[in-house]
Design an enzyme around this catalytic site. Structure first.
Site, PDB file in Angstrom:
ATOM      1  N   SER A 255       0.801  -1.223   0.022  1.00 39.80           N
ATOM      2  CA  SER A 255      -0.136   0.085   0.008  1.00 39.80           C
ATOM      3  C   SER A 255       0.888   1.320   0.072  1.00 39.80           C
ATOM      4  CB  SER A 255      -0.878   0.045   1.142  1.00 39.80           C
ATOM      5  OG  SER A 255      -1.865  -1.231   1.223  1.00 39.80           O
ATOM      6  N   THR A 298      -5.407  -3.265   7.812  1.00 44.97           N
ATOM      7  CA  THR A 298      -5.050  -4.655   7.281  1.00 44.97           C
ATOM      8  C   THR A 298      -4.822  -5.415   8.614  1.00 44.97           C
ATOM      9  OG1 THR A 298      -3.806  -6.022   5.644  1.00 44.97           O
ATOM     10  CG2 THR A 298      -2.742  -4.228   6.982  1.00 44.97           C
ATOM     11  N   LYS A 302      -8.780  -5.347  10.924  1.00 43.74           N
ATOM     12  CA  LYS A 302     -10.040  -4.866  10.165  1.00 43.74           C
ATOM     13  C   LYS A 302     -11.282  -5.392  11.033  1.00 43.74           C
ATOM     14  CE  LYS A 302      -8.683  -5.770   5.325  1.00 43.74           C
ATOM     15  NZ  LYS A 302      -9.248  -6.588   4.172  1.00 43.74           N
ATOM     16  N   ASP A 338     -13.265  -3.025   0.110  1.00 40.98           N
ATOM     17  CA  ASP A 338     -13.068  -4.255  -0.577  1.00 40.98           C
ATOM     18  C   ASP A 338     -14.240  -4.783  -1.211  1.00 40.98           C
ATOM     19  OD1 ASP A 338     -10.400  -4.963   0.392  1.00 40.98           O
ATOM     20  OD2 ASP A 338     -11.209  -5.735   2.505  1.00 40.98           O
ATOM     21  N   GLY A 367     -13.565 -20.934   1.320  1.00 38.89           N
ATOM     22  CA  GLY A 367     -13.028 -20.275   2.432  1.00 38.89           C
ATOM     23  C   GLY A 367     -14.136 -19.506   3.352  1.00 38.89           C
ATOM     24  N   ASN A 390     -15.657 -24.820   2.694  1.00 39.07           N
ATOM     25  CA  ASN A 390     -14.749 -24.432   3.979  1.00 39.07           C
ATOM     26  C   ASN A 390     -14.234 -25.796   4.689  1.00 39.07           C
ATOM     27  OD1 ASN A 390     -12.984 -22.243   4.908  1.00 39.07           O
ATOM     28  ND2 ASN A 390     -14.090 -22.430   7.009  1.00 39.07           N
ATOM     29  N   ARG A 391     -12.734 -25.767   5.182  1.00 38.86           N
ATOM     30  CA  ARG A 391     -12.400 -26.596   5.772  1.00 38.86           C
ATOM     31  C   ARG A 391     -13.087 -27.015   7.173  1.00 38.86           C
ATOM     32  NH1 ARG A 391      -6.369 -25.579   7.843  1.00 38.86           N
ATOM     33  NH2 ARG A 391      -7.422 -23.938   8.718  1.00 38.86           N
ATOM     34  N   PRO A 393     -16.708 -26.296   8.076  1.00 40.79           N
ATOM     35  CA  PRO A 393     -17.874 -26.125   7.743  1.00 40.79           C
ATOM     36  C   PRO A 393     -18.707 -25.164   8.784  1.00 40.79           C
ATOM     37  CG  PRO A 393     -17.839 -28.312   8.000  1.00 40.79           C
ATOM     38  CD  PRO A 393     -16.689 -27.667   8.213  1.00 40.79           C
ATOM     39  N   ARG A 395     -17.792 -22.828  10.566  1.00 35.69           N
ATOM     40  CA  ARG A 395     -17.331 -21.258  10.436  1.00 35.69           C
ATOM     41  C   ARG A 395     -18.173 -20.715   9.272  1.00 35.69           C
ATOM     42  NH1 ARG A 395     -11.282 -19.276   9.598  1.00 35.69           N
ATOM     43  NH2 ARG A 395     -11.537 -17.003  10.394  1.00 35.69           N
ATOM     44  N   LEU A 463      -8.215 -14.378  -4.727  1.00 31.38           N
ATOM     45  CA  LEU A 463      -7.836 -13.261  -3.800  1.00 31.38           C
ATOM     46  C   LEU A 463      -6.665 -13.131  -3.624  1.00 31.38           C
ATOM     47  CD1 LEU A 463     -10.757 -12.429  -3.873  1.00 31.38           C
ATOM     48  CD2 LEU A 463     -10.802 -12.854  -1.476  1.00 31.38           C
TER      49      LEU A 463
HETATM   50  P1  ATR Z   1      -8.143 -14.293   5.999  1.00 29.52           P
HETATM   51  O1  ATR Z   1      -8.262 -13.149   6.618  1.00 29.52           O
HETATM   52  O2  ATR Z   1      -6.896 -14.028   4.874  1.00 29.52           O
HETATM   53  O3  ATR Z   1      -9.340 -14.958   5.114  1.00 29.52           O
HETATM   54  P2  ATR Z   1      -8.339 -16.188   8.103  1.00 29.52           P
HETATM   55  O4  ATR Z   1      -9.522 -15.386   8.801  1.00 29.52           O
HETATM   56  O5  ATR Z   1      -7.384 -16.989   9.059  1.00 29.52           O
HETATM   57  O6  ATR Z   1      -7.546 -15.246   6.885  1.00 29.52           O
HETATM   58  O7  ATR Z   1      -9.149 -17.230   7.147  1.00 29.52           O
HETATM   59  C1  ATR Z   1      -8.325 -18.178   6.354  1.00 29.52           C
HETATM   60  C2  ATR Z   1      -9.141 -19.128   5.481  1.00 29.52           C
HETATM   61  O8  ATR Z   1      -8.360 -19.979   4.648  1.00 29.52           O
HETATM   62  C3  ATR Z   1     -10.040 -20.087   6.233  1.00 29.52           C
HETATM   63  O9  ATR Z   1     -11.290 -20.162   5.330  1.00 29.52           O
HETATM   64  C4  ATR Z   1      -9.317 -21.151   6.518  1.00 29.52           C
HETATM   65  O10 ATR Z   1     -10.137 -22.293   6.536  1.00 29.52           O
HETATM   66  P3  ATR Z   1     -10.743 -22.490   8.140  1.00 29.52           P
HETATM   67  O11 ATR Z   1     -11.848 -21.754   8.520  1.00 29.52           O
HETATM   68  O12 ATR Z   1     -11.315 -24.069   8.210  1.00 29.52           O
HETATM   69  O13 ATR Z   1      -9.491 -22.270   9.000  1.00 29.52           O
HETATM   70  C5  ATR Z   1      -8.500 -21.500   4.977  1.00 29.52           C
HETATM   71  N1  ATR Z   1      -7.438 -22.141   5.154  1.00 29.52           N
HETATM   72  C6  ATR Z   1      -6.279 -21.920   5.835  1.00 29.52           C
HETATM   73  N2  ATR Z   1      -5.382 -22.863   5.571  1.00 29.52           N
HETATM   74  C7  ATR Z   1      -6.054 -23.856   5.145  1.00 29.52           C
HETATM   75  C8  ATR Z   1      -5.722 -25.300   4.847  1.00 29.52           C
HETATM   76  N3  ATR Z   1      -4.533 -25.450   4.847  1.00 29.52           N
HETATM   77  N4  ATR Z   1      -6.740 -25.977   3.974  1.00 29.52           N
HETATM   78  C9  ATR Z   1      -7.997 -25.433   3.736  1.00 29.52           C
HETATM   79  N5  ATR Z   1      -8.397 -24.225   4.129  1.00 29.52           N
HETATM   80  C10 ATR Z   1      -7.469 -23.260   4.828  1.00 29.52           C
END
Ligand code: ATR
Length: 505
Positions: A255, A298, A302, A338, A367, A390-391, A393, A395, A463
Site C-alpha cells: 500500500s 489490514t 480489520k 473491499d 473459504g 470451507n475446511r 463448515p 465457520r 484473492l
Molecule cells: P483471511 O483473513 O486471509 O481470510 P483467516 O480469517 O485466517 O484469513 O481465514 C483463512 C481461510 O483459509 C479460512 O477459510 C481457512 O479455513 P478454516 O476456516 O477451516 O480455518 C482457510 N484455510 C487456511 N489454511 C487452510 C488449509 N491448509 N486448508 C484449507 N483451508 C485453509
C-alpha cells in the site's frame, strides 16, 4: 535532508555507494567502525575524497563522522582511547561538517576535549544516545540531557516496541521544535519517524545503500531512493497531510508504494506511512496528534477497528470488517472498499454492471475467513445464490447466516471443503472465488480446489495476489475459464481508497 550511512569495508566501496545514490542524498555518515582496519590518516582524508567523487554533481554532500561502539549498535572493536584519538585527529583536519559524539562523552575530560577541538574546527556536534533493544525509562529527561550543549544537535535513536512507545517519541519530536533535532524510532514500530521525519520536524533521515543485512546500517533503514521517491522526504513539510496503513506486521505491505505514487502523480502534498500497530487505542492518540486524515486497515485490525469508529457505511457492520478509515474533525468514519474492489473486476469480466449483470448467477466461495466476508456480502447484495465450502463448515455456516441476515438474502448452502463438495460446486459454478490463504507464497504449489475439475465455463476469481498466477488460477485458465487474479481486487480497493483520501485532503 537524506543522509546515507556508509557501511562498507573500504573507502572506495563507500564512495561507490555515494556515486550510485548521489541524486537522492544531501549528506553522508561515514561509519568508521564498519571500515576494515581504519587509520586516522585515511579517515581524515575522506571529506576531500568525497568532494572529488561528487565533483560535477552540485554542492556537497556534507559528511558526518561516526565511529560507533558495539553498545550503540556499531562494530568498533578497538579501545575507547583509540576511538577518541582517531575521531580527534580526523576532526582537527577540518573536513567534517558534523561529528556524532555519544552523550556519555560529555561526562569525561577526553570527551570534552574532543568536543572542544570539534568546535574549533567548525564541526557541529550531534549529541547521540542509542538503544537497539528498547526505550529509555524517561525519554523526555534523556532528551533534555542530549539538548544541553549549545549549538549541538540532539539525537535520540531508540527502539519503540509498542504503539504507546511510538506515541512518546512522536510527541517528543513534535514538541521539541523548532530546535534542530533527530529523534528516531528504530525497527518496524519506529518506521514512521524515519520516512516522515521532515513532516514531524526531524533534521534528517538516515538511509542505507541496500536493504541487504550486511549493508544496512540500523534496523528500519530504507534506501535513499525510497525516502526521496516513494516518501518524497525532501518535499515534506509540517503542512504535508498524513495518511497510512495500520497492520501487524505491515512493512511488507504494497500500500505505501501504491498510495504514495498516487499522491505524487496527482501532485498532492501528502504522505502515506506504514504503522506497525499492536494497540489501536494508543495508535489513535498518535493519529490525532499527527492529524492523520485517512487510513487503510489490514490484518489483524480489520474487525477490531470497528469499535473505534464514530460512524460507518452500511457494509462495515454487515461484513464485520473495515478496511478504510477517514478522519474529519476528529470523527472517524469506517468504510469497506473491499466490496467495490471485489465487484468491479468481476463486472468488467462479465462486461456488465448492476444487479442485472448477476441475474441467475450461482457462485461458490472457497473459504470462510476474514477475506471471504466482503465477497459474501458483495455477492449476496447483488442477488447471487451462494455456496460456501470451507475446511471448517461450521465457520462457513455462521458467517453465511450472519451476512445473509444483515443483507436480507437467502442463506448460502454450506459444505466441507473436499471431493464430496464437487457436485455442489458444479451447481454453483458460474463463478468460483478462492479466498483462502492456500497457494500463497511460498506454498505456491498448493491448490485448495485440487479435487475439482473446471468445465471451462466458470469465472475463476482468486484473492491471493502473490503469486500473480496461483495453481488454482492456472488450472482454471488451462480449462478455458475466464480468470481474475488477486492483483485486480487489490488495485481496485486501493483505487477506491485513494479517491476517498483525495477528497479528505
Ligand atoms: P483471511 O483473513 O486471509 O481470510 P483467516 O480469517 O485466517 O484469513 O481465514 C483463512 C481461510 O483459509 C479460512 O477459510 C481457512 O479455513 P478454516 O476456516 O477451516 O480455518 C482457510 N484455510 C487456511 N489454511 C487452510 C488449509 N491448509 N486448508 C484449507 N483451508 C485453509
Amino acid at each position: 535532508m537524506i543522509c546515507l550511512s556508509l557501511t562498507r569495508d573500504t573507502v572506495s566501496d563507500d564512495l561507490e555507494d555515494v556515486r550510485r545514490n548521489r541524486e537522492w542524498i544531501d549528506l553522508v555518515e561515514l561509519r568508521v567502525d564498519r571500515l576494515s582496519n581504519p587509520s586516522a590518516e585515511a579517515v581524515a582524508r575522506f571529506p576531500a575524497e568525497l568532494a572529488r567523487a561528487a565533483r560535477g554533481t552540485g554542492a556537497g554532500p556534507e559528511c558526518i563522522l561516526t565511529a560507533r561502539r558495539p553498545a550503540d549498535g556499531g562494530s568498533w572493536d578497538r579501545s575507547e582511547a583509540e576511538r577518541l584519538a582517531l575521531l580527534s585527529r580526523a576532526v582537527s583536519e577540518g573536513g567534517f561538517r558534523y561529528v556524532d559524539l555519544e552523550l556519555d562523552l560529555s561526562g569525561s575530560v577526553e570527551g570534552r576535549t574532543l568536543a572542544e577541538s570539534a568546535r574549533r574546527a567548525g564541526t557541529r556536534i550531534i549529541r547521540s544516545f542509542h538503544d537497539l533493544e528498547g526505550m529509555p525509562e524517561d525519554p523526555a529527561a534523556l532528551y533534555r540531557e542530549l539538548s544541553a550543549g549549545e549549538g549541538e544537535i540532539p539525537k535520540l535513536a531508540v527502539t519503540p516496541r509498542t504503539a504507546a512507545d511510538l506515541h512518546v517519541l512522536i510527541e517528543l519530536l513534535i514538541d521539541s521544535g523548532p530546535r534542530e533535532r533527530i529523534i528516531i524510532g528504530m525497527g518496524p514500530v519506529g518506521f514512521p519517524t524515519r520516512v516522515a521525519a521532515p513532516r514531524l520536524g526531524g533534521y534528517l533521515s538516515y538511509a542505507s545503500a541496500s536493504l541487504n543485512p550486511d549493508v544496512v546500517a540500523a534496523p528500519g533503514h530504507v534506501t535513499p531512493r525510497m525516502l526521496a521517491e516513494t516518501y518524497r522526504s525532501r518535499e515534506q513539510s509540517q503542512d504535508t497531510r498524513m495518511f497510512g496503513v495500520i497492520g501487524n506486521p505491515v512493512l511488507h505491505s504494497a500500500s505505501p508504494e501504491y498510495h504514495n505514487r498516487h499522491f505524487r502523480e496527482k501532485n498532492l502534498d501528502a504522505v502515506y506511512v506504514p504503522f506497525h500497530v499492536d494497540d489501536l487505542r494508543a495508535f489513535f492518540d498518535t493519529a490525532a496528534r499527527l492529524d492523520v486524515r485517512g487510513l487503510s486497515v489490514t490484518v489483524p485490525h480489520k474487525e477490531a477497528v470497528i469499535s473505534y469508529l464514530d460512524e460507518t457505511d452500511e457494509s462495515v457492520p454487515a461484513v464485520g470488517a473495515c478496511n478504510t478509515v477517514l478522519i474529519r474533525s476528529g470523527r472517524r468514519r469506517g468504510l469497506n472498499t473491499d466490496v467495490p474492489g471485489f465487484l468491479l473486476p468481476l463486472e468488467r469480466a462479465i462486461g456488465a454492471s448492476g444487479p442485472e449483470a448477476f441475474d441467475g448467477m450461482r457462485a461458490t466461495i472457497v473459504g470462510a475467513g476474514g477475506a471471504a466476508r466482503a465477497v459474501v456480502f458483495a455477492l449476496l447484495r447483488v442477488g447471487v445464490r451462494l455456496c460456501i465450502v470451507n475446511r471448517t463448515p461450521e465457520r462457513a455456516e455462521r458467517m453465511g447466516a450472519e451476512i445473509a441476515d444483515a443483507v436480507g438474502a437467502a442463506q448460502p448452502v454450506v459444505a466441507e471443503l473436499g471431493p464430496e463438495a464437487a457436485s455442489l460446486i458444479e451447481e454453483h459454478g458460474s463463478l468460483i472465488v478462492q479466498t483462502t490463504s492456500v497457494g500463497m507464497e511460498p506454498e505456491v504449489s498448493a491448490d485448495p480446489l485440487a479435487f475439482y475439475e473446471f468445465r471451462g465455463h466458470e469465472i475463476a476469481y482468486e484473492l491471493i495476489y502473490a503469486p500473480e498466477q496461483t495453481r488454482f488460477l492456472a488450472r482454471a485458465a488451462a480449462a478455458g475459464c475466464l480468470t481474475i487474479p488477486g492483483s485486480r481486487m487489490f488495485e481496485e480497493q486501493a483505487l477506491a481508497q485513494a479517491a476517498h483520501f483525495e477528497h479528505i485532503i
